[in-house]
Write a protein that holds these residues in place. Structure first.
Motif, PDB file in Angstrom:
ATOM      1  N   GLU A 305       0.847  -1.213   0.000  1.00 56.72           N
ATOM      2  CA  GLU A 305       0.000   0.000   0.000  1.00 56.72           C
ATOM      3  C   GLU A 305       0.878   1.257   0.000  1.00 56.72           C
ATOM      4  OE1 GLU A 305      -2.499  -0.414   3.419  1.00 56.72           O
ATOM      5  OE2 GLU A 305      -3.839  -1.864   2.432  1.00 56.72           O
ATOM      6  N   TYR A 306       1.962   1.229   0.781  1.00 58.81           N
ATOM      7  CA  TYR A 306       2.881   2.368   0.830  1.00 58.81           C
ATOM      8  C   TYR A 306       3.546   2.572  -0.535  1.00 58.81           C
ATOM      9  CZ  TYR A 306       7.245   4.908   1.642  1.00 58.81           C
ATOM     10  OH  TYR A 306       8.291   5.795   1.552  1.00 58.81           O
ATOM     11  N   GLN A 308       2.578   1.622  -3.450  1.00 52.61           N
ATOM     12  CA  GLN A 308       1.621   2.010  -4.502  1.00 52.61           C
ATOM     13  C   GLN A 308       1.488   3.531  -4.590  1.00 52.61           C
ATOM     14  OE1 GLN A 308      -1.598  -0.508  -3.148  1.00 52.61           O
ATOM     15  NE2 GLN A 308      -1.442  -1.820  -4.952  1.00 52.61           N
ATOM     16  N   LYS A 309       1.711   4.226  -3.451  1.00 45.07           N
ATOM     17  CA  LYS A 309       1.581   5.685  -3.429  1.00 45.07           C
ATOM     18  C   LYS A 309       2.820   6.382  -3.996  1.00 45.07           C
ATOM     19  CE  LYS A 309      -1.271   5.577   0.720  1.00 45.07           C
ATOM     20  NZ  LYS A 309      -0.999   5.267   2.107  1.00 45.07           N
ATOM     21  N   ILE A 310       3.995   5.715  -3.909  1.00 44.27           N
ATOM     22  CA  ILE A 310       5.233   6.425  -4.283  1.00 44.27           C
ATOM     23  C   ILE A 310       5.866   5.923  -5.587  1.00 44.27           C
ATOM     24  CG2 ILE A 310       5.758   7.009  -1.881  1.00 44.27           C
ATOM     25  CD1 ILE A 310       8.077   4.911  -2.110  1.00 44.27           C
TER      26      ILE A 310
END
Length: 312
Positions: A305-306, A308-310
């Motif tokens: 999840e982390y 996927q944001k960066i």
């Protein structure tokens, strides 16, 4: 009771999570980092917090501050980063330890050393207990890190014996989670980034080598449990998740959780890469009453999840 706590390497992956937890527990944190591998993004959410202070500083130079406790985490920890400037890596471990121990001695402060499972090298004993002295190549490409950390442990125990310093030494096994550097070359971040981009997933060797992966929240809980023991407990104490997985199993799990179409490809194994790495955590279990609680799949979901944001 609220303390003023110094965290070196505080803008790094582990350091930033430790700063979060210490502030949550009501302490004032002085975060020191030279931003070689650390990032302001990791601690940006803390910059406005009155309990948090950031200082750009390289621990290979002395530091003159007033604190109650010290967590010494400063050192690049992935092969790509520590082999980029191997002399500086050794200096960070050795000079950094000397400078932080000198500070702790002047302040009569308790000091924690983030050591590593790499002190065991490519082990002949499996799983690795703290009593095992290791099998490390002193002139190999990984030795700037392995031997630097071994020397730091030597310094910690000599300061303890010679000056009565209150020390805590943790040997950290593979840890993963949000805020890992996307280009650090470590296997969890590598696989997640490659799978998110739909690239081939690169396994070095045949994928049968094993690792044991500890989620970052579990590890930080172990740090605090060790730091809060009485003075008779110095460590070294292994902190890691004893559940062992092959690198191939990890790749398959990442592909499945992301739903990626990535294929696995195999490349030659780098020099001195350990074939097995699994902690014996009996000491942590009995002395600290600590065991990891977050299983690999659960931790990978949070880490994905982390990323996927960066990851673009």
């Amino acid at each position: 009771m609220s303390k003023r706590i110094l965290v070196t390497g505080g803008a790094g992956f582990l350091g930033s999570h430790l700063c979060d937890r210490l502030i949550e527990d009501g302490h004032d944190v002085l975060c020191v980092d030279n931003f070689f591998t650390g990032s302001k993004d990791n601690i940006r959410h803390l910059l406005g917090n009155p309990r948090f202070e950031l200082m750009r500083h390289d621990v290979t130079f002395p530091l003159y501050v007033e604190v109650d406790e010290i967590f010494n985490l400063a050192c690049p920890a992935s092969p790509i980063h520590y082999q980029h400037d191997p002399v500086q890596t050794t200096k960070t471990s050795v000079h950094g330890a000397i400078n932080m121990l000198g500070l702790a001695k002047r302040l009569n402060a308790k000091i924690f050393q983030a050591s590593t499972s790499e002190v065991y090298g490519d082990p002949e004993v499996h799983p690795q207990p703290e009593e095992y002295w290791g099998r490390v190549n002193p002139i190999g490409i990984r030795s700037c890190y392995d031997e630097g950390k071994r020397c730091a442990e030597t310094l910690f125990f000599d300061y303890h014996r010679q000056h009565g310093l209150k020390i805590k030494v943790a040997r950290i096994f593979n840890t993963y989670g949000p805020r890992m550097h996307p280009n650090d070359g470590r296997v969890v971040s590598n696989f997640i980034v490659q799978a998110l981009r739909g690239q081939d997933i690169t396994i070095y060797g045949d994928g049968s080598q094993t690792r044991s992966f500890c989620y970052v929240d579990d590890l930080i809980r172990g740090f605090l449990a060790l730091m809060n023991t009485d003075a008779s407990v110095t460590g070294p104490i292994n902190l890691g998740n004893p559940n062992e997985f092959t690198i191939r199993q990890l790749a398959e799990m990442v592909i499945e959780l992301i739903g990626s179409k990535s294929k696995v490809i195999y490349m030659p194994l780098p020099g001195d890469d350990p074939k097995q790495r699994q902690p014996n955590i009996e000491k942590a279990r009995t002395v600290l009453d600590w065991v990891p609680s977050i299983q690999l799949e659960q931790g990978l979901i949070k880490t994905i999840e982390y990323f996927q944001k960066i990851v673009k």
